[in-house]
Design a protein around this motif. Structure first.
Motif, PDB file in Angstrom:
ATOM      1  N   ARG A 325       0.874  -1.181   0.000  1.00  0.00           N
ATOM      2  CA  ARG A 325       0.000   0.000   0.000  1.00  0.00           C
ATOM      3  C   ARG A 325       0.903   1.220   0.000  1.00  0.00           C
ATOM      4  O   ARG A 325       1.744   1.360   0.891  1.00  0.00           O
ATOM      5  CB  ARG A 325      -0.842   0.032   1.286  1.00  0.00           C
ATOM      6  CG  ARG A 325      -1.820  -1.103   1.433  1.00  0.00           C
ATOM      7  CD  ARG A 325      -1.680  -1.997   2.622  1.00  0.00           C
ATOM      8  NE  ARG A 325      -1.238  -1.503   3.896  1.00  0.00           N
ATOM      9  CZ  ARG A 325      -0.846  -2.329   4.857  1.00  0.00           C
ATOM     10  NH1 ARG A 325      -0.787  -3.649   4.662  1.00  0.00           N
ATOM     11  NH2 ARG A 325      -0.461  -1.849   6.017  1.00  0.00           N
ATOM     12  N   LEU A 326       0.746   2.090  -0.982  1.00  0.00           N
ATOM     13  CA  LEU A 326       1.536   3.329  -1.017  1.00  0.00           C
ATOM     14  C   LEU A 326       0.638   4.513  -0.687  1.00  0.00           C
ATOM     15  O   LEU A 326      -0.379   4.729  -1.347  1.00  0.00           O
ATOM     16  CB  LEU A 326       2.189   3.535  -2.393  1.00  0.00           C
ATOM     17  CG  LEU A 326       2.850   4.914  -2.618  1.00  0.00           C
ATOM     18  CD1 LEU A 326       3.975   5.189  -1.623  1.00  0.00           C
ATOM     19  CD2 LEU A 326       3.370   5.036  -4.050  1.00  0.00           C
ATOM     20  N   LEU A 327       1.007   5.269   0.350  1.00  0.00           N
ATOM     21  CA  LEU A 327       0.265   6.473   0.744  1.00  0.00           C
ATOM     22  C   LEU A 327       1.112   7.694   0.422  1.00  0.00           C
ATOM     23  O   LEU A 327       2.272   7.765   0.835  1.00  0.00           O
ATOM     24  CB  LEU A 327      -0.030   6.469   2.247  1.00  0.00           C
ATOM     25  CG  LEU A 327      -0.639   5.205   2.853  1.00  0.00           C
ATOM     26  CD1 LEU A 327      -0.837   5.395   4.350  1.00  0.00           C
ATOM     27  CD2 LEU A 327      -1.965   4.881   2.193  1.00  0.00           C
ATOM     28  N   VAL A 328       0.537   8.640  -0.297  1.00  0.00           N
ATOM     29  CA  VAL A 328       1.220   9.900  -0.601  1.00  0.00           C
ATOM     30  C   VAL A 328       0.447  11.021   0.096  1.00  0.00           C
ATOM     31  O   VAL A 328      -0.766  11.145  -0.083  1.00  0.00           O
ATOM     32  CB  VAL A 328       1.294  10.163  -2.118  1.00  0.00           C
ATOM     33  CG1 VAL A 328       1.996  11.489  -2.388  1.00  0.00           C
ATOM     34  CG2 VAL A 328       2.007   9.019  -2.828  1.00  0.00           C
ATOM     35  N   ASP A 350      -2.007   6.579 -11.308  1.00  0.00           N
ATOM     36  CA  ASP A 350      -1.733   5.514 -12.279  1.00  0.00           C
ATOM     37  C   ASP A 350      -0.911   4.386 -11.642  1.00  0.00           C
ATOM     38  O   ASP A 350      -1.063   3.227 -11.992  1.00  0.00           O
ATOM     39  CB  ASP A 350      -0.967   6.070 -13.495  1.00  0.00           C
ATOM     40  CG  ASP A 350      -1.867   6.916 -14.386  1.00  0.00           C
ATOM     41  OD1 ASP A 350      -3.105   6.868 -14.196  1.00  0.00           O
ATOM     42  OD2 ASP A 350      -1.335   7.637 -15.258  1.00  0.00           O
ATOM     43  N   ALA A 351      -0.036   4.775 -10.716  1.00  0.00           N
ATOM     44  CA  ALA A 351       0.812   3.767 -10.058  1.00  0.00           C
ATOM     45  C   ALA A 351       0.017   2.924  -9.061  1.00  0.00           C
ATOM     46  O   ALA A 351       0.440   1.826  -8.693  1.00  0.00           O
ATOM     47  CB  ALA A 351       1.965   4.456  -9.337  1.00  0.00           C
ATOM     48  N   GLY A 352      -1.139   3.441  -8.634  1.00  0.00           N
ATOM     49  CA  GLY A 352      -1.943   2.714  -7.650  1.00  0.00           C
ATOM     50  C   GLY A 352      -1.698   3.184  -6.233  1.00  0.00           C
ATOM     51  O   GLY A 352      -1.824   2.409  -5.280  1.00  0.00           O
ATOM     52  N   ALA A 353      -1.353   4.470  -6.076  1.00  0.00           N
ATOM     53  CA  ALA A 353      -1.125   5.033  -4.734  1.00  0.00           C
ATOM     54  C   ALA A 353      -2.400   5.699  -4.228  1.00  0.00           C
ATOM     55  O   ALA A 353      -3.242   6.132  -5.022  1.00  0.00           O
ATOM     56  CB  ALA A 353      -0.006   6.064  -4.792  1.00  0.00           C
ATOM     57  N   ALA A 354      -2.529   5.778  -2.917  1.00  0.00           N
ATOM     58  CA  ALA A 354      -3.598   6.557  -2.290  1.00  0.00           C
ATOM     59  C   ALA A 354      -3.039   7.931  -1.967  1.00  0.00           C
ATOM     60  O   ALA A 354      -1.923   8.044  -1.457  1.00  0.00           O
ATOM     61  CB  ALA A 354      -4.077   5.870  -1.024  1.00  0.00           C
ATOM     62  N   ILE A 355      -3.808   8.983  -2.297  1.00  0.00           N
ATOM     63  CA  ILE A 355      -3.374  10.353  -1.986  1.00  0.00           C
ATOM     64  C   ILE A 355      -4.278  10.895  -0.893  1.00  0.00           C
ATOM     65  O   ILE A 355      -5.496  10.833  -1.004  1.00  0.00           O
ATOM     66  CB  ILE A 355      -3.462  11.261  -3.230  1.00  0.00           C
ATOM     67  CG1 ILE A 355      -2.648  10.667  -4.381  1.00  0.00           C
ATOM     68  CG2 ILE A 355      -2.974  12.673  -2.895  1.00  0.00           C
ATOM     69  CD1 ILE A 355      -2.884  11.341  -5.724  1.00  0.00           C
ATOM     70  N   SER A 356      -3.654  11.417   0.170  1.00  0.00           N
ATOM     71  CA  SER A 356      -4.425  11.880   1.330  1.00  0.00           C
ATOM     72  C   SER A 356      -4.377  13.397   1.450  1.00  0.00           C
ATOM     73  O   SER A 356      -3.448  14.044   0.978  1.00  0.00           O
ATOM     74  CB  SER A 356      -3.839  11.253   2.603  1.00  0.00           C
ATOM     75  OG  SER A 356      -4.226  11.970   3.753  1.00  0.00           O
ATOM     76  N   MET A 368      -4.789   6.780   9.503  1.00  0.00           N
ATOM     77  CA  MET A 368      -4.493   6.930   8.072  1.00  0.00           C
ATOM     78  C   MET A 368      -3.229   6.152   7.691  1.00  0.00           C
ATOM     79  O   MET A 368      -2.280   6.706   7.131  1.00  0.00           O
ATOM     80  CB  MET A 368      -4.335   8.429   7.757  1.00  0.00           C
ATOM     81  CG  MET A 368      -4.390   8.807   6.290  1.00  0.00           C
ATOM     82  SD  MET A 368      -6.022   8.714   5.596  1.00  0.00           S
ATOM     83  CE  MET A 368      -6.652  10.350   5.983  1.00  0.00           C
ATOM     84  N   GLY A 369      -3.242   4.842   8.019  1.00  0.00           N
ATOM     85  CA  GLY A 369      -2.094   4.027   7.632  1.00  0.00           C
ATOM     86  C   GLY A 369      -1.402   3.369   8.809  1.00  0.00           C
ATOM     87  O   GLY A 369      -0.175   3.284   8.869  1.00  0.00           O
ATOM     88  N   ILE A 370      -2.204   2.887   9.777  1.00  0.00           N
ATOM     89  CA  ILE A 370      -1.660   2.202  10.963  1.00  0.00           C
ATOM     90  C   ILE A 370      -1.218   0.784  10.573  1.00  0.00           C
ATOM     91  O   ILE A 370      -1.874   0.119   9.775  1.00  0.00           O
ATOM     92  CB  ILE A 370      -2.749   2.128  12.061  1.00  0.00           C
ATOM     93  CG1 ILE A 370      -3.246   3.521  12.435  1.00  0.00           C
ATOM     94  CG2 ILE A 370      -2.264   1.374  13.284  1.00  0.00           C
ATOM     95  CD1 ILE A 370      -2.176   4.451  12.919  1.00  0.00           C
TER      96      ILE A 370
END
Lengths: 420, 168
Positions: A325-328, A350-356, A368-370
């Protein structure tokens, strides 16, 4: 003997010609900062003093960023205490959700801090503003309460340690790698109670974002403050932004230092700090092969434009590994908008990241990402203590945005050049 | 004043995330914080700690986050004082500000064992290990910080000063 930049800023705010390490001094503060975790405690203490107003409503900054947008009922109550205090006292610089940002990304961007300032904040990473040539340091809530009433605080003048970074930085080596390398060399109490002064050709060429990253992690070596002498790069950054006049201070050639370190950056690799201390630093090539479950790109350490650009450079046209899981998390609303304008969001999505939306959330294991038990994360944040990002049985590795992005793509800790 | 209790021993670089994890920082109620104090470092601590008990640790105690919730949690758990080789600077300030007695003593930190009975003479800075029949000295506290202690913490100190200056 001459004075260091830190001593000069302290002397100027103490109304003195000269100060010396070890002296206890009272200083006027240019700004006092609190957030949704520390301000409620400060407000409780402030109200015990019995004053009916803060020393200057333009110089108290309150930023809800740790657990907002509110993560649960209890944190909503904390945020509400701060909001109501801000309204009651007419605090000019209170930043509501939708206009806020991670505090140490927000204040420099908004021109609320500048060279020569003296800033205290009830957040340990307040030392970030040293990247602009300010003296800034973290304190607790009670110190913030006293400062909000008095407009001054007491400080012990720290001894200074000078770090000189020589040589040309190799591709993919950033301010984050320099500071991790430095903490790896001197340890998490290597600069306890001291000022870390970052100098040398590599720092002189470094953009402001990288300098803020370096000063940000001074506290991870136990330092009182980190500071970069301001120059033309600083001037270009602060002009047009600064809301108050600023002053450039510089260390005298004969200033006294407790220690000096010379580092050659030209042979450096991107660095990774292993669990569970920021001093457990190795070159990325020695970390290769460690599988990860999550990658986080953001925080007061690495949530600025240069950081997002660096991550996007690695992620462009690539996909996040199916096990990751990638969080930006852009640091502020401005950064969020700019990243969108530059097309970085397309690359991340496009890469499949979540943007917060901007938040400190995962960095301190807030929300938000524990991480679950046994999970492993590579993060561009600043601490990898036991349980820092969640379950006490989880692990955090610290790195630059490029290394975090490369690791997200390959599903294991990786150097950016490994991404084909 | 004498502080007396059994010791809980911890290692180097005990960080404030371990003293009180951020997952509990959605409150600032001392009683709620005390229930989770040190649980990630020693799960037996929150239930086992008794009023007067003393924390003994290595270097750089309280490093990391500036959260005042850390010394608040320790104090509310009933701990009478903390003895360490060195303290991280923000924790050091916070402890004085909220009135949690702390003592720097590398010798005491090395010599005291888990569960020893220890008595501390606060004014003299003398630490007596009753179990081992040994005595150690703590580093002298600067006079200004003694004034803060004497006033009962920073807030009382500031309130008195502002009253004197006619600002309250």
């Amino acid at each position: 003997m001459g004075m260091t930049i830190t001593e000069k800023i302290l002397a100027a705010h103490a109304g003195r010609e000269k100060v010396e390490p070890g002296e206890l001094i009272n200083v006027r503060i240019d700004l006092a900062l609190g957030n949704d975790i520390t301000a409620p405690v400060a407000i409780r203490e402030f109200e015990k003093i019995g004053v009916d107003r803060v020393f200057d409503r333009d110089r108290v900054v309150l930023v809800p960023d740790h657990f907002v947008p509110n993560k649960d009922i209890k944190s909503a109550q904390q945020a509400k205490i701060m909001r109501e205090f801000a309204r009651k006292h007419g605090i000019t610089h209170y930043f509501e959700v939708g206009r806020m940002g991670v505090e140490h990304c927000l204040l420099p961007e908004q021109g609320l801090v500048g060279p020569g300032d003296l800033v205290i904040g009830a957040d340990s990473h307040t030392c970030t503003y040293g990247g602009l040539g300010a003296f800034s340091t973290g304190v607790g809530s009670t110190d913030l309460a006293a400062a909000m009433a008095l407009g001054e605080t007491w400080l012990k003048v720290p001894e200074s340690v000078k770090f000189i970074y020589h040589g040309e930085m190799p591709e993919w080596v950033t301010g984050k790698d320099l500071i991790l390398y430095t903490i790896g060399k001197i340890g998490v109490d290597g600069a306890l109670y001291m000022a870390m002064e970052f100098t040398g050709p590599a720092v002189e060429r470094m953009p402001v974002d990288g300098r803020l990253t370096m000063a940000n992690m001074a506290v991870e070596a136990g330092a009182k403050n980190g500071i970069v002498p301001p120059d033309e790069i600083t001037r270009r950054y602060v002009e047009g932004r600064a809301k108050r006049p600023f002053t450039f201070f510089a260390s005298d050639p004969d200033a006294g230092y407790a220690r000096e370190y010379d580092f050659d950056v030209s042979k450096m690799e991107p660095a990774v700090a292993f669990p569970h201390l920021p001093e457990n630093v190795k070159p990325v090539s020695e970390a290769s092969g460690i599988t990860i479950d999550q990658a986080v790109i953001g925080s007061c350490t690495n949530g600025r434009m240069d950081d997002l650009r660096e991550a996007a450079r690695v992620l462009r046209g690539r996909k996040v590994n199916s096990n990751v899981r990638l969080l930006v998390i852009p640091g502020t609303q401005e950064i969020y908008r700019q990243a969108m304008r530059e097309g970085l969001f397309e690359i991340f999505l496009d890469a499949g990241a979540a943007i917060s939306t901007p938040t400190c959330g995962p960095c301190l294991g807030g929300y938000m990402g524990i991480l679950a038990e046994g999970e492993r994360c590579i993060a561009t944040t600043n601490r990898n203590f036991v349980g820092r990002m969640g379950h006490p049985g989880s692990e955090v590795y610290l790195s630059s945005p490029a290394v975090a992005a490369a690791s997200a793509v390959l599903g294991r800790i990786a150097a950016p050049w490994e991404v084909k | 004043m004498e502080l007396r209790g059994r010791t809980w021993k911890f290692g180097n670089d005990v960080d404030t995330d371990v003293i009180i994890p951020a997952r509990y920082l959605n409150t600032s109620d001392p009683k709620e914080l005390a229930v989770h104090c040190m649980e990630d470092a020693d799960p037996r601590f929150p239930a086992g700690v008794k009023p007067g008990d003393i924390i003994v640790a290595g270097k750089n105690f309280g490093c990391g986050s500036s959260r005042e919730h850390a010394p608040i949690a320790i104090k509310a758990a009933g701990v009478s004082c903390v003895i360490a080789k060195t303290f991280a600077r923000i924790f050091y300030r916070n402890a004085f500000n909220i009135g949690l007695p702390i003592f720097e003593s590398p010798e005491a930190a090395d010599r005291i064992g888990e569960g020893d009975e220890v008595a501390v003479d606060v004014e003299a800075g003398v630490i007596r290990n009753i179990t081992r029949n040994e005595t150690y000295r703590a580093t002298q506290v600067p006079p200004f910080m003694q004034q803060i202690i004497a006033a009962g913490g920073l807030i009382n100190y500031v309130a008195e000063r502002m009253k004197r200056d006619g600002k309250v």
